[in-house]
Design a protein around this motif. Sequence first.
Motif, PDB file in Angstrom:
ATOM      1  N   GLU A   1       0.931  -1.215   0.154  1.00  0.00           N
ATOM      2  CA  GLU A   1       0.012  -0.050   0.049  1.00  0.00           C
ATOM      3  C   GLU A   1       0.873   1.250  -0.144  1.00  0.00           C
ATOM      4  OE1 GLU A   1      -2.810   2.276   3.274  1.00  0.00           O
ATOM      5  OE2 GLU A   1      -3.406  -0.044   2.741  1.00  0.00           O
ATOM      6  N   LEU A   2       0.466   2.238  -0.559  1.00  0.00           N
ATOM      7  CA  LEU A   2       0.939   3.667  -0.778  1.00  0.00           C
ATOM      8  C   LEU A   2      -0.164   4.716  -0.482  1.00  0.00           C
ATOM      9  CD1 LEU A   2       3.470   5.508  -1.148  1.00  0.00           C
ATOM     10  CD2 LEU A   2       2.781   5.478  -3.465  1.00  0.00           C
ATOM     11  N   ASP A   3      -0.002   5.466   0.359  1.00  0.00           N
ATOM     12  CA  ASP A   3      -1.103   6.553   0.498  1.00  0.00           C
ATOM     13  C   ASP A   3      -0.424   7.892   0.243  1.00  0.00           C
ATOM     14  OD1 ASP A   3      -2.870   5.044   2.220  1.00  0.00           O
ATOM     15  OD2 ASP A   3      -1.508   4.737   3.797  1.00  0.00           O
ATOM     16  N   LEU A   4      -1.171   8.661  -0.532  1.00  0.00           N
ATOM     17  CA  LEU A   4      -1.102   9.951  -0.845  1.00  0.00           C
ATOM     18  C   LEU A   4      -1.893  10.794  -0.119  1.00  0.00           C
ATOM     19  CD1 LEU A   4      -0.879   9.283  -4.736  1.00  0.00           C
ATOM     20  CD2 LEU A   4       0.793   8.809  -3.362  1.00  0.00           C
ATOM     21  N   VAL A   5      -1.182  11.769   0.381  1.00  0.00           N
ATOM     22  CA  VAL A   5      -2.024  13.002   1.273  1.00  0.00           C
ATOM     23  C   VAL A   5      -2.166  14.228   0.459  1.00  0.00           C
ATOM     24  CG1 VAL A   5      -2.683  13.829   3.353  1.00  0.00           C
ATOM     25  CG2 VAL A   5      -1.773  11.703   3.243  1.00  0.00           C
ATOM     26  N   LEU A   6      -3.272  14.698   0.249  1.00  0.00           N
ATOM     27  CA  LEU A   6      -3.130  15.755  -0.659  1.00  0.00           C
ATOM     28  C   LEU A   6      -3.820  17.108  -0.280  1.00  0.00           C
ATOM     29  CD1 LEU A   6      -3.562  13.112  -2.974  1.00  0.00           C
ATOM     30  CD2 LEU A   6      -3.298  15.002  -4.600  1.00  0.00           C
ATOM     31  N   ASN A   7      -3.155  18.153  -0.305  1.00  0.00           N
ATOM     32  CA  ASN A   7      -3.650  19.454   0.238  1.00  0.00           C
ATOM     33  C   ASN A   7      -3.180  20.575  -0.670  1.00  0.00           C
ATOM     34  OD1 ASN A   7      -4.583  21.128   2.123  1.00  0.00           O
ATOM     35  ND2 ASN A   7      -2.629  21.312   3.509  1.00  0.00           N
ATOM     36  N   ASP A   8      -4.086  21.438  -0.605  1.00  0.00           N
ATOM     37  CA  ASP A   8      -3.843  22.791  -1.621  1.00  0.00           C
ATOM     38  C   ASP A   8      -3.183  23.748  -0.750  1.00  0.00           C
ATOM     39  OD1 ASP A   8      -6.052  23.442  -0.397  1.00  0.00           O
ATOM     40  OD2 ASP A   8      -6.840  23.832  -2.399  1.00  0.00           O
ATOM     41  N   ARG A   9      -2.963  23.758   0.617  1.00  0.00           N
ATOM     42  CA  ARG A   9      -2.750  24.870   1.328  1.00  0.00           C
ATOM     43  C   ARG A   9      -1.227  25.085   1.765  1.00  0.00           C
ATOM     44  NH1 ARG A   9      -7.915  25.847   5.157  1.00  0.00           N
ATOM     45  NH2 ARG A   9      -9.465  25.724   3.472  1.00  0.00           N
ATOM     46  N   TRP A  10      -0.351  24.025   1.314  1.00  0.00           N
ATOM     47  CA  TRP A  10       0.841  24.177   1.831  1.00  0.00           C
ATOM     48  C   TRP A  10       1.628  24.986   0.901  1.00  0.00           C
ATOM     49  CZ3 TRP A  10       0.306  18.321   1.645  1.00  0.00           C
ATOM     50  CH2 TRP A  10       0.055  17.728   3.160  1.00  0.00           C
ATOM     51  N   THR A  11       2.604  25.928   1.787  1.00  0.00           N
ATOM     52  CA  THR A  11       3.334  26.791   1.195  1.00  0.00           C
ATOM     53  C   THR A  11       4.864  26.778   1.301  1.00  0.00           C
ATOM     54  OG1 THR A  11       3.377  28.415   3.273  1.00  0.00           O
ATOM     55  CG2 THR A  11       1.535  28.459   1.512  1.00  0.00           C
ATOM     56  N   THR A  12       5.231  25.778   2.318  1.00  0.00           N
ATOM     57  CA  THR A  12       6.867  25.692   2.616  1.00  0.00           C
ATOM     58  C   THR A  12       7.280  24.397   1.858  1.00  0.00           C
ATOM     59  OG1 THR A  12       6.159  24.342   4.522  1.00  0.00           O
ATOM     60  CG2 THR A  12       6.602  26.481   5.018  1.00  0.00           C
ATOM     61  N   PHE A  13       6.455  23.516   1.270  1.00  0.00           N
ATOM     62  CA  PHE A  13       7.133  22.522   0.465  1.00  0.00           C
ATOM     63  C   PHE A  13       5.843  21.797  -0.631  1.00  0.00           C
ATOM     64  CE2 PHE A  13       4.420  20.441   3.810  1.00  0.00           C
ATOM     65  CZ  PHE A  13       4.101  19.571   3.276  1.00  0.00           C
ATOM     66  N   SER A  14       6.275  21.233  -1.595  1.00  0.00           N
ATOM     67  CA  SER A  14       5.288  20.729  -2.538  1.00  0.00           C
ATOM     68  C   SER A  14       5.267  19.248  -2.592  1.00  0.00           C
ATOM     69  CB  SER A  14       5.989  21.113  -3.854  1.00  0.00           C
ATOM     70  OG  SER A  14       7.321  20.397  -4.169  1.00  0.00           O
ATOM     71  N   GLY A  15       6.140  18.594  -1.645  1.00  0.00           N
ATOM     72  CA  GLY A  15       6.059  17.212  -1.595  1.00  0.00           C
ATOM     73  C   GLY A  15       6.868  16.707  -0.440  1.00  0.00           C
ATOM     74  N   MET A  16       6.526  15.932   0.402  1.00  0.00           N
ATOM     75  CA  MET A  16       7.488  15.309   1.474  1.00  0.00           C
ATOM     76  C   MET A  16       7.190  13.714   1.428  1.00  0.00           C
ATOM     77  SD  MET A  16       9.727  15.639   3.507  1.00  0.00           S
ATOM     78  CE  MET A  16      10.416  14.398   4.592  1.00  0.00           C
ATOM     79  N   GLU A  17       8.156  13.176   1.504  1.00  0.00           N
ATOM     80  CA  GLU A  17       8.049  11.545   1.420  1.00  0.00           C
ATOM     81  C   GLU A  17       8.403  10.997   2.628  1.00  0.00           C
ATOM     82  OE1 GLU A  17      12.391  12.508   1.169  1.00  0.00           O
ATOM     83  OE2 GLU A  17      10.711  13.045   0.308  1.00  0.00           O
ATOM     84  N   TYR A  18       7.640   9.865   3.149  1.00  0.00           N
ATOM     85  CA  TYR A  18       7.708   9.048   4.170  1.00  0.00           C
ATOM     86  C   TYR A  18       7.589   7.564   3.727  1.00  0.00           C
ATOM     87  CZ  TYR A  18       7.189  13.313   6.871  1.00  0.00           C
ATOM     88  OH  TYR A  18       7.955  14.590   7.099  1.00  0.00           O
ATOM     89  N   PRO A  19       7.962   6.562   4.488  1.00  0.00           N
ATOM     90  CA  PRO A  19       7.762   5.137   3.972  1.00  0.00           C
ATOM     91  C   PRO A  19       6.213   4.839   3.827  1.00  0.00           C
ATOM     92  CG  PRO A  19       9.214   5.067   5.737  1.00  0.00           C
ATOM     93  CD  PRO A  19       8.542   6.551   5.701  1.00  0.00           C
ATOM     94  N   GLY A  20       5.631   4.743   2.589  1.00  0.00           N
ATOM     95  CA  GLY A  20       4.316   4.187   2.209  1.00  0.00           C
ATOM     96  C   GLY A  20       3.549   5.312   2.587  1.00  0.00           C
ATOM     97  N   PHE A  21       3.819   6.651   2.451  1.00  0.00           N
ATOM     98  CA  PHE A  21       3.088   7.737   2.826  1.00  0.00           C
ATOM     99  C   PHE A  21       3.681   8.922   2.393  1.00  0.00           C
ATOM    100  CE2 PHE A  21       1.922  11.039   5.916  1.00  0.00           C
ATOM    101  CZ  PHE A  21       0.417  10.836   6.010  1.00  0.00           C
ATOM    102  N   VAL A  22       2.927   9.753   1.704  1.00  0.00           N
ATOM    103  CA  VAL A  22       3.630  10.788   0.779  1.00  0.00           C
ATOM    104  C   VAL A  22       2.695  12.049   1.011  1.00  0.00           C
ATOM    105  CG1 VAL A  22       4.333  11.791  -1.248  1.00  0.00           C
ATOM    106  CG2 VAL A  22       4.863   9.460  -0.899  1.00  0.00           C
ATOM    107  N   LEU A  23       3.051  13.126   1.465  1.00  0.00           N
ATOM    108  CA  LEU A  23       2.390  14.694   1.405  1.00  0.00           C
ATOM    109  C   LEU A  23       2.815  15.253   0.189  1.00  0.00           C
ATOM    110  CD1 LEU A  23       3.194  15.750   5.065  1.00  0.00           C
ATOM    111  CD2 LEU A  23       1.425  14.527   4.401  1.00  0.00           C
TER     112      LEU A  23
END
Length: 413
Positions: free
Chosen positions: A250-272
């Motif tokens: 499984e891989l979880d993608l967590v999407l939000n349109d309000r972040w301003t300090t980064f465009s993506g951040m990886e964690y094991p099996g979990f990505v912002l």
Amino acid sequence: MHRLLLLLAAPISLLVATPSTPGTPSYEVELTGSADGRTWSGRETVSFTNTASEPLPEIYLRLWGNARGCGAVVVTGGTETRDCTVRKFPLAEPLKPGKRMSISFGVTMTAPDREDRFGRSGAFSFFGNALPVLAVRDAAGWHLESDVGIGESFYTVAADFAVRLTHTGNLAVPATGVLADGVVNARQVRDFAWAAGPFVSTEATSPGGVKVRTWATPTVTADAVVKARNEAVAALDDFGRRYGAYPDHELDLVLNDRWTTFSGMEYPGFVLLISPGAPVVHEVAHQWWYGIVGNNEYADPWLDEAFATYATDVHEGNHRAGCWPGTLPVAITKDMGYWGAHASSYGTYVYTYGSCMLHELERLIGTPAMDRLLAAYAKAHWHGVVTAAAFRDAAQAASSVDLSAFWRTHGVA
């Protein structure tokens, strides 16, 4: 580290020393969340083996969630050292070589009021680098370096996590790992992250059998969700063919349109991911380059960022012809201490020039040799920790060309 039996089939030149200690860590965590999902409190138990040749008198925990302001992560027990991101636990008796023990402590994490990887965005809370994890001691000593405010300065070894996240609110709680019988289990991962809030969820399964779940805040459009999910599905299977099958289901993608300090951040099996415009493929590539093939991100940031950028280029068919600028005034192998003081050059050197160097290496040794090199390199260091020397050795073993001059002229000598 588990799964190091894979190293037995590797050429001796590809081997790197396992970090000295603590070894084979595991984490058992019981947390209860507030109704809004912003605060989580409970108990954490860390088990580890002294894999060094001398007794181990103490261990250290990294509280990375306090890197941008103390107090967001509170631990009972131990003593604070030079800053609030490091907690020292003297052991009652020095742990003898080869022996295993556990320590337990209370922990409370409150998402700070900032739209960040550990922070709060409207009704949604994000817990990236929030859970305390063991510091690493290797031949250079304990690694207690500070977060410099850009990129990542993390260094952890692969571990097993079993985390129970209990709450009474009307919340969705995506997390690293797979939920079974109320416990989220994640095997051989370098960190554990989660989020909490009224997310809108969808899922799809890749042809290779990996479930991709999206968790979006309500203002993210349905088209953006579908685009991110499709990109992740394609990248997971492609990278699995190139570098070794994705080890989780499984891989979880967590999407939000309000972040301003980064465009993506990886964690094991979990990505912002910021949405729209998220660098989905790059963050999926990090599941291999850092998640599976680990490195000290403070000492060698290029070993994951350049490789994730290069992997993205290859996936997209972009060979970056002519991108290498020539002799560089600064080596791409500088550590995060340097890049923290030269932040304007960090992305250009570590991401762009680092990936350009890999493209130049491919042009020198040939695409088939480069493909074999990266597949063998990933297999040899699966769930391990690499260094620049390990990659140079692996590249030389895959090539009939003497690469000494190449490393000197491309800033990785």
